[in-house]
Design a protein around this motif. Structure first.
Motif, short mmCIF file in Angstrom:
data_model
loop_
_atom_site.label_atom_id
_atom_site.label_comp_id
_atom_site.label_asym_id
_atom_site.label_seq_id
_atom_site.Cartn_x
_atom_site.Cartn_y
_atom_site.Cartn_z
N UNK A 53 -58.14 -53.19 52.27
CA UNK A 53 -57.55 -51.88 52.04
C UNK A 53 -56.07 -52.10 51.82
N UNK A 54 -55.50 -51.53 50.76
CA UNK A 54 -54.08 -51.74 50.50
C UNK A 54 -53.23 -51.27 51.68
N UNK A 55 -52.19 -52.05 52.01
CA UNK A 55 -51.31 -51.64 53.10
C UNK A 55 -50.46 -50.46 52.68
N UNK A 56 -49.69 -49.92 53.61
CA UNK A 56 -48.91 -48.71 53.36
C UNK A 56 -47.93 -48.90 52.20
N UNK A 57 -47.31 -50.06 52.09
CA UNK A 57 -46.35 -50.31 51.02
C UNK A 57 -47.04 -50.29 49.66
N UNK A 58 -48.18 -50.93 49.57
CA UNK A 58 -48.94 -50.95 48.32
C UNK A 58 -49.44 -49.56 47.97
N UNK A 59 -49.93 -48.82 48.96
CA UNK A 59 -50.40 -47.46 48.71
C UNK A 59 -49.27 -46.58 48.19
N UNK A 60 -48.08 -46.72 48.78
CA UNK A 60 -46.92 -45.92 48.34
C UNK A 60 -46.55 -46.27 46.89
N UNK A 61 -46.56 -47.56 46.56
CA UNK A 61 -46.23 -47.99 45.20
C UNK A 61 -47.25 -47.43 44.20
N UNK A 62 -48.52 -47.44 44.56
CA UNK A 62 -49.55 -46.90 43.67
C UNK A 62 -49.36 -45.39 43.49
N UNK A 63 -48.99 -44.69 44.56
CA UNK A 63 -48.74 -43.25 44.46
C UNK A 63 -47.53 -42.98 43.57
N UNK A 64 -46.48 -43.80 43.71
CA UNK A 64 -45.29 -43.63 42.89
C UNK A 64 -45.61 -43.81 41.41
N UNK A 65 -46.39 -44.82 41.09
CA UNK A 65 -46.78 -45.06 39.70
C UNK A 65 -47.62 -43.91 39.18
N UNK A 66 -48.58 -43.45 39.98
CA UNK A 66 -49.42 -42.33 39.56
C UNK A 66 -48.57 -41.09 39.30
N UNK A 67 -47.57 -40.85 40.15
CA UNK A 67 -46.68 -39.70 39.96
C UNK A 67 -45.88 -39.84 38.67
N UNK A 68 -45.41 -41.05 38.40
CA UNK A 68 -44.65 -41.28 37.16
C UNK A 68 -45.52 -41.07 35.93
N UNK A 69 -46.76 -41.53 36.01
CA UNK A 69 -47.69 -41.36 34.89
C UNK A 69 -48.00 -39.88 34.70
N UNK A 70 -48.21 -39.16 35.80
CA UNK A 70 -48.51 -37.74 35.72
C UNK A 70 -47.33 -36.96 35.14
N UNK A 71 -46.12 -37.45 35.40
CA UNK A 71 -44.91 -36.80 34.91
C UNK A 71 -44.84 -36.87 33.38
N UNK A 72 -45.51 -37.85 32.80
CA UNK A 72 -45.56 -38.07 31.35
C UNK A 72 -44.20 -38.38 30.72
N UNK A 73 -43.14 -38.29 31.50
CA UNK A 73 -41.83 -38.62 30.96
C UNK A 73 -41.54 -40.10 31.19
#
Length: 90
Positions: A53-73
């Protein structure tokens, strides 16, 4: 005398083709490969390869990338540019 049983499952056609090619190169049939896997699961009482299971740091990084992708900018011309943006997000 042992009794055999059938079990069916679905998988992606490309994944199946690639795996069956490897089995062919190894000189084993798909059913033999599945039995080998199940015997290892039974013998080791675990999945016979790392599953984590990804650790907290990895999970946060994945969430950040998903947010950036969702932003479309967010558009990055390189991995470095992406990682720089992730560091700024912290």
């Amino acid at each position: 005398m042992t009794h055999s049983t059938m079990y069916q499952f679905r998988l992606d056609a490309n994944e199946k083709r690639q795996a069956f090619e490897v089995f062919d190169e190894l000189g084993i049939k798909p059913a033999q490969a599945i039995r080998l896997f199940l015997r290892q699961v039974t013998a080791t009482k675990s999945i016979p390869f790392d599953v984590a299971i990804p650790n907290a740091t990895t999970q946060r990084a994945m969430q950040d990338v998903e947010a950036m992708i969702a932003d479309k900018q967010a558009r990055f011309s390189s991995n470095k540019e992406l990682f720089d943006a992730l560091e700024k997000a912290d």
